[in-house]
Design a protein around this motif. Structure first.
Motif, short mmCIF file in Angstrom:
data_model
loop_
_atom_site.label_atom_id
_atom_site.label_comp_id
_atom_site.label_asym_id
_atom_site.label_seq_id
_atom_site.Cartn_x
_atom_site.Cartn_y
_atom_site.Cartn_z
N TRP A 171 132.87 10.36 28.04
CA TRP A 171 132.49 9.06 27.49
C TRP A 171 132.18 9.17 26.00
O TRP A 171 132.66 8.36 25.20
N ILE A 172 131.42 10.17 25.61
CA ILE A 172 131.01 10.30 24.21
C ILE A 172 132.21 10.68 23.34
O ILE A 172 132.33 10.22 22.20
N GLU A 173 133.14 11.47 23.88
CA GLU A 173 134.33 11.82 23.11
C GLU A 173 135.19 10.59 22.88
O GLU A 173 135.81 10.43 21.82
N ALA A 174 135.22 9.68 23.86
CA ALA A 174 136.03 8.47 23.72
C ALA A 174 135.50 7.56 22.61
O ALA A 174 136.26 6.74 22.07
N GLN A 175 134.22 7.69 22.26
CA GLN A 175 133.67 6.85 21.20
C GLN A 175 134.28 7.19 19.85
O GLN A 175 134.53 6.32 19.02
N ASP A 176 134.50 8.50 19.61
CA ASP A 176 135.16 8.95 18.38
C ASP A 176 135.56 10.41 18.57
O ASP A 176 134.74 11.32 18.44
N PRO A 177 136.83 10.66 18.90
CA PRO A 177 137.27 12.03 19.19
C PRO A 177 137.54 12.89 17.96
O PRO A 177 137.83 14.09 18.09
N GLU A 178 137.45 12.31 16.76
CA GLU A 178 137.81 13.06 15.55
C GLU A 178 136.91 14.29 15.39
O GLU A 178 135.71 14.23 15.60
N ARG A 179 137.52 15.39 14.94
CA ARG A 179 136.78 16.64 14.75
C ARG A 179 136.91 17.12 13.31
O ARG A 179 137.87 16.80 12.61
N VAL A 180 135.90 17.90 12.92
CA VAL A 180 135.84 18.45 11.56
C VAL A 180 135.38 19.89 11.68
O VAL A 180 134.89 20.32 12.74
N PRO A 181 135.53 20.71 10.60
CA PRO A 181 134.99 22.08 10.64
C PRO A 181 133.49 22.07 10.94
O PRO A 181 132.76 21.18 10.52
N ALA A 182 133.06 23.09 11.68
CA ALA A 182 131.66 23.16 12.11
C ALA A 182 130.72 23.19 10.92
O ALA A 182 131.02 23.78 9.87
N ARG A 183 129.55 22.53 11.07
CA ARG A 183 128.53 22.52 10.01
C ARG A 183 127.40 23.44 10.42
O ARG A 183 127.00 23.50 11.59
N ARG A 184 126.80 24.08 9.44
CA ARG A 184 125.69 24.99 9.70
C ARG A 184 124.43 24.50 9.00
O ARG A 184 124.49 23.91 7.93
N PRO A 185 123.30 24.75 9.63
CA PRO A 185 122.03 24.35 9.00
C PRO A 185 121.89 25.00 7.62
O PRO A 185 122.23 26.18 7.43
N GLY A 186 121.44 24.22 6.67
CA GLY A 186 121.25 24.72 5.31
C GLY A 186 122.35 24.32 4.35
O GLY A 186 122.21 24.51 3.14
N GLU A 187 123.45 23.78 4.90
CA GLU A 187 124.50 23.30 4.01
C GLU A 187 124.04 22.04 3.28
O GLU A 187 123.04 21.41 3.66
N ASN A 188 124.77 21.67 2.24
CA ASN A 188 124.44 20.47 1.45
C ASN A 188 123.04 20.53 0.84
O ASN A 188 122.36 19.52 0.69
N ASN A 189 122.63 21.78 0.50
CA ASN A 189 121.34 21.99 -0.18
C ASN A 189 120.14 21.52 0.65
O ASN A 189 119.12 21.12 0.10
N ILE A 190 120.28 21.59 1.97
CA ILE A 190 119.16 21.24 2.84
C ILE A 190 118.24 22.46 2.97
O ILE A 190 118.69 23.56 3.28
N GLU A 191 116.96 22.25 2.73
CA GLU A 191 115.99 23.35 2.81
C GLU A 191 115.72 23.72 4.26
O GLU A 191 115.52 22.84 5.11
N ILE A 192 115.71 25.01 4.56
CA ILE A 192 115.33 25.50 5.88
C ILE A 192 113.83 25.69 5.91
O ILE A 192 113.26 26.46 5.13
N LEU A 193 113.16 24.97 6.81
CA LEU A 193 111.70 24.99 6.85
C LEU A 193 111.15 25.96 7.88
O LEU A 193 110.02 26.44 7.74
#
Length: 606
Positions: A572-594
């Motif tokens: 059901w959730i895949e049917a909402q939007d099946p598009e995929r992108v490369p995996a994201r990791r915590p800390g990308e986009n200058n997000i601080e790891i707390l």
């Protein structure tokens, strides 16, 4: 106890009921009394120091007032009262007559038998020994008679009848002969066999549990020493990437090369902690979602104290849910989000969606609700604790500290299933003197949370008492909310045996949303119905047509599927939007790891 015959005419062995070493038994009784004194001191000391205030009078007053209304009906008409009494005493006489016939060697049928699955009377002497068999049958007859008094009392409003039935159930469950040493053959035999050592251990455990509860009994349901957050529970790797006054936002490490474009934000209940969805790798819904290509973010709510007294639903939406959405957007660059809400977290999410619709915030594109109520007309037994008098008493109690103590909420939840979650542990721990077995689910259940006064009061009044969300009367940010404004697709999961968010209640709530709602019914209850990994191949789930008919009609036509609903939701959730992108990791986009998952807030215990 005489040598009564069993149902086959044989004489039961009474050697197990005779103390073999009176001196050792007397010595252990003295030790037990010593430990009981320590338990009493642990209870009294915080009260003498003013650290603990009892509020027992309010609930006891409500019990007496409620049951008095039942009594009024039966006592107002002498003939009616006599008929009810005669029915009970005639049942006693039949049980007594049968006992005499059994002693004479006759085969007789029980007047009443325990319900299927009732484990209290499993020991063979409940049937073989005429004394214990008489106690068992007399108890069962009395308990059912008391329940019938409530059911057949006329002139009671629905809420009073619900409360009366609940209170009678609590009283009769507590009064079961299985809960007492001298009326439980299994306990009696164990006590004799150990010369009372079990009672010494039990009283020692009782004292320890009162100390752990700060003067109140904190009933241990699991061996808590066998679990540690981040080590063998809540172990899915991730990072805390956001923190507000009421919530930490955890982003989990991906395990697939590609992920769905839409991130997944989970809004758990603040009653108990989020890691019910991450108990261990085999049971973890969070890990399963990560392994199936979702970039998962979870809100970990603060365990509130006096500083959070005024944090209400607006604060939890703005500093929790909206803050989580902002964090997801910063971490991934995505403005489209799939959201999940569990229990009261789902109720908060539903209210927030109605508010967001008015504000034009369209970032949440689909919502999944786990055992969530928005219409509280058919709410479960928790509704017993909600009326104006009880809420006022609770608000008065909360005003002193600014929060509701976690042990009170835990007790309320345990009372919903006291026959499973209270009395078996009282018997096992304090009479048998046995440590409970390690069980991660019950470790989580014991890891309770406080609730800020403003938040809890708003919830009880707007949901349980006045049912404002579906009436269009719930007000947040100056707006009257309407679920009809929520047009996004919704996956609404109920559990068939749920005693907190009954399946009927969840079903009835579907009709208020303005968009397409997929109603799915899982087997089992509030927890096991949700935390049901496919690999276990347990239970089942039902799917059917639109939830716009009567619940019984929907269920009669629904298709039953074996196993877990997780895969169905995955499609059901895949049917909402099946598009995929490369995996994201915590800390990308200058997000601080707390912090490392599971974070800091979750480690604060009551």
């Amino acid at each position: 106890m005489d040598n009564q015959g069993d149902k086959s005419g044989k004489t039961p062995n009474l050697d197990n009921y005779v103390v073999k070493d009176p001196e050792a038994f007397a010595r252990n009784v003295a030790h037990m009394i010593e430990q009981a004194g320590k338990a009493a001191s642990a209870w009294v000391e915080p009260r003498e120091k003013g650290l603990k205030r009892d509020t027992l009078a309010d609930p006891v007053t409500d019990v007496v007032k409620t049951l008095s209304k039942v009594s009024e009906y039966w006592l107002s008409e002498p003939a009616r009262a006599l008929e009810a009494q005669t029915k009970l005493f005639s049942s006693y006489m039949v049980i007594w007559s049968n006992s005499i016939r059994r002693i004479s060697g006759e085969e007789v049928e029980d007047v009443v038998k325990p319900d299927k699955g009732d484990k209290r009377f499993a020991d063979e002497d409940w049937g073989k020994n005429a004394f214990f068999d008489f106690l068992k049958q007399a108890y069962l007859v009395t308990a059912r008679w008391a329940g019938d008094l409530v059911e057949n009392a006329e002139g009671l409003d629905d809420h009073t009848r619900h409360k009366a039935a609940f209170y009678v159930k609590q009283i009769t469950t507590a009064a079961s002969p299985s809960n007492f040493l001298l009326t439980n053959p299994e306990l009696y035999k164990e006590t004799v066999a150990s010369n009372g050592e079990n009672l010494v251990r039990g009283m020692k455990m009782l004292a320890e549990d009162i100390v752990a509860g700060g003067g109140d009994l904190r009933l241990r349901q699991s061996d808590l020493t066998k679990f540690s957050l981040g080590e063998n529970v809540a172990t899915t790797p991730g990072k805390v990437v956001g923190r507000s006054e009421v919530a930490e936002i955890i982003q989990y490490e991906p395990t697939t090369k590609e992920v769905f474009r839409r991130p997944l934000l989970i809004c758990p209940p603040w009653i108990n902690k989020f890691y019910i969805l991450d108990l261990n790798p085999e049971k973890s819904f969070i890990k399963w979602a990560v392994d199936h290509g979702h970039t998962v973010f979870v809100i970990s709510w603060v365990n509130p104290d006096q500083r959070h007294a005024t944090k209400d639903w607006s604060a939890y939406i703005n500093e929790g849910l909206r803050f989580g959405m902002d964090t997801v957007e910063k971490a991934t660059g995505e403005k489209s989000i799939n959201a999940i809400g569990y229990c009261v977290g789902g109720t908060l999410l539903s209210a927030a969606l109605a508010l967001f619709a008015k504000e034009g915030d369209e970032r949440i594109k689909s919502a999944t609700l786990f055992t969530t109520q928005v219409d509280f007309t058919h709410a479960g037994d928790l509704k017993v604790f909600v009326d104006e008098d009880q809420i006022q008493a609770l608000e008065k109690a909360m005003s002193a500290e600014g929060y509701l103590d976690g042990t009170r909420m835990a007790t309320a939840f345990n009372m919903l299933r006291s026959g499973d979650l209270i009395w078996p542990y009282v018997v096992n721990n304090y009479m048998r003197g046995r440590d409970p077995v390690p069980f991660d689910l019950l470790y989580w259940n014991a890891d309770g949370t406080r609730m800020s006064a403003a938040n809890h009061s708003y919830y009880l009044r707007n949901c349980y008492l006045d049912n404002n969300l579906v009436r269009g009367m719930m007000k947040l940010a100056g707006e009257n909310l309407s679920l009809a404004d929520v047009k996004i697709p919704i996956y609404n999961l109920a559990a068939k045996e749920d005693h907190i968010a009954p399946a009927l209640s969840v079903f009835e709530g579907c009709r208020y949303f303005g968009g397409d709602v997929t109603y799915v019914l899982s087997g089992s209850g509030h927890i096991a119905g949700v935390v049901n990994p496919p690999a276990k191949n347990k239970y089942q789930y039902w799917t059917g047509g639109k939830p716009n008919s009567a619940f019984d009609e929907w269920l009669a036509k629904a298709a039953e599927h074996p196993g877990s609903w997780w895969k169905h939701w995955g499609k059901w959730i895949e049917a909402q939007d099946p598009e995929r992108v490369p995996a994201r990791r915590p800390g990308e986009n200058n997000i601080e790891i707390l912090a490392e998952a599971p974070g800091n807030y979750v480690r604060v215990r009551v």
